[in-house]
Design a protein around this motif. Structure first.
Motif: not given
Lengths: 264, 211
Positions: A134, A155-158, A160-161, A164-165, A168, A195, A198-199, A202
């Protein structure tokens, strides 16, 4: 006709995802064998909001078991705010520990201190960087240094996002970085595998990066301790390719011979 | 209009064409200060709550979506999917522009009655060709109807520069593409549903736009 010696392979041989449930082990039992970890490796653990810090810290101490408690115990750099000058690492729990800020980390890697540059390069100590996903961090300074990065998923959007970032970013800054996933949560309903699938899909589809599943860590309500189904030996299946950039050499020099009090 | 209470658009409320035009024009004027485009906008493609508009010179393609509900991970998912489809169509649009030796551009504008704070950061990752607006409708003094009075640009925080090309589908840009953000929202939504013991049936549309 029988073939008693015929090699039997199943889906469980291809991936731990297909293995049948086994008895949960304590986190300490997930410790890999000592012959696995090479020296001079720089590994990062990226945690998220509210993650079990003690578990991540404990995990950091399990990654290089052969050196633990010895004179070449790994150096755990915990990134935290407000520590602008790294003090001499202190032994604790089988590791040398040193908190420092991202600013101090950047200065450390960019240091041109002559006395340290003159010292022979010692690659015998491993480095674990423990940081919070964070907090804004210098991707361009961090990612090229790393051999492996272990993501602590929740298991939280923040969270996992953020994971991934970062992957990337790594695709551009350090394409050879090996990425691993640990899921914080009980294995019921296979949430961790969901999880990961899916990750990993991606990462493969959009980035061309392979994500490796290490397993789950959760609090065992019966015993009150941490349990896991981790397979940390998967971390060392591939040999580390050491490309020694100057910043990486600086970090390994610091790990091998950290300053006493003067900082960097 | 002083002291009038906010009017929260309820689910199922429909905006009139006039209100919609006012909404879009306010947004475009906010994006392009000093410009009034109300006479140049031409609806190209219509759907329930989304449509294409283009400038009269056909050098710009804007996909607009109106969400009467507060924006959330659940409502954003379908919007992103339709936007991805729109972007796919816009690439075709760009191809036709290039054939005419013009430069085609594609912008996405999403209007929502409310955008929660925790979602705003994620929206900022959609890329420079995306803009999100939070709008409020105020009740008029005479109660003759509702009138649009406020639009807040949520993302991007500063007015867009003109001339943003249609982004490529891949590259080293670390911002999340709509497809990637969509997949992450699918993942989060799937986790949420699974934690409630509900079946997860995969993406809303069930198909890959770029397939």
């Amino acid at each position: 006709m029988s073939y008693p010696k015929k090699l039997k392979r199943g889906l469980e041989d291809l991936s731990p995802l297909f293995q049948t449930a086994t008895r949960p082990q304590t986190l300490e039992e997930a410790r890999p064998q000592s012959w696995l970890a090479p020296a001079g490796t720089i590994l990062a653990i990226g945690r998220g909001d509210g993650s079990n810090f003690s578990a991540a810290s404990l995990l950091a101490g399990m990654l290089f078991p052969c050196e633990k408690d010895g004179p070449r115990a790994p150096l755990l750099l915990t990134i935290t705010d407000g520590v602008s000058i790294p003090a001499a690492p202190q032994p604790q729990g089988g590791l040398y520990r040193c908190p420092l800020s991202w600013t101090a980390f950047r200065r450390l890697c960019a240091s041109t201190e002559s006395s340290r540059l003159a010292a022979p390069l010692d690659l015998s100590r491993n480095v674990v960087l423990d940081f919070d996903l964070r907090i804004g961090f210098p991707e361009e300074a961090l990612l090229p240094l790393l051999d492996k990065c272990l993501f602590w998923a929740q298991p939280a959007f923040e969270n996992l996002s953020a994971i991934y970032k970062l992957i990337k970013s790594a695709a551009g800054l350090n394409p050879s970085l090996e990425c691993y996933l640990v899921y914080e949560g009980a294995p019921r309903d296979s949430q961790g595998e969901f999880v990961f699938e899916k990750l990993a899909g991606m990462c493969s589809q959009h980035l061309g990066i392979n994500l490796t599943w290490l397993g789950s860590v959760w609090t065992d309500e019966k015993n009150g301790g941490l349990a896991s189904d981790l397979r940390l030996e998967h971390l060392w299946l591939k040999p580390v390719e050491k490309a020694l950039a100057p910043e990486k050499i600086q970090l390994l020099r610091f790990a091998a011979a950290p300053p006493a009090e003067e900082g960097v | 209009m002083k002291g009038t209470p906010f009017y929260q658009v309820r689910q199922g409320d429909a905006l009139s064409l006039l209100e919609l035009t006012a909404l879009i024009n306010q947004a475009l004027i906010a994006l392009y200060p000093g410009t009034s485009l109300d006479e140049t906008l031409t609806p190209l493609y219509g759907a329930e709550d989304s449509f294409f508009i283009s400038r009269a010179d056909r050098t710009e393609c804007i996909w607009v979506c109106i969400s009467p509900e507060p924006l959330s991970a659940e409502t954003l998912g379908p919007i992103l999917k339709r936007a991805a489809e729109a972007e796919f169509r816009a690439r075709e649009f760009r191809s036709s522009m290039e054939q005419e030796r013009k430069r085609g551009e594609f912008l996405v504008s999403v209007f929502a009655a409310q955008i929660p704070e925790d979602l705003r950061k994620a929206l900022g990752d959609c890329g420079p060709h995306w803009s999100f607006f939070e709008y409020m409708l105020l009740q008029s003094e005479t109660d003759e109807g509702i009138a649009l009075k406020k639009i807040e640009i949520v993302s991007p925080p500063v007015p867009l520069q003109r001339g943003i090309p249609i982004p490529p589908s891949s590259g080293r840009d670390t911002r999340l593409s709509p497809e990637e953000l969509n997949a992450l929202i699918d993942l989060s939504l799937g986790l949420e549903l699974r934690s409630r013991g509900l079946p997860w049936e995969g993406p809303v549309n069930g198909r890959d736009i770029d397939a």
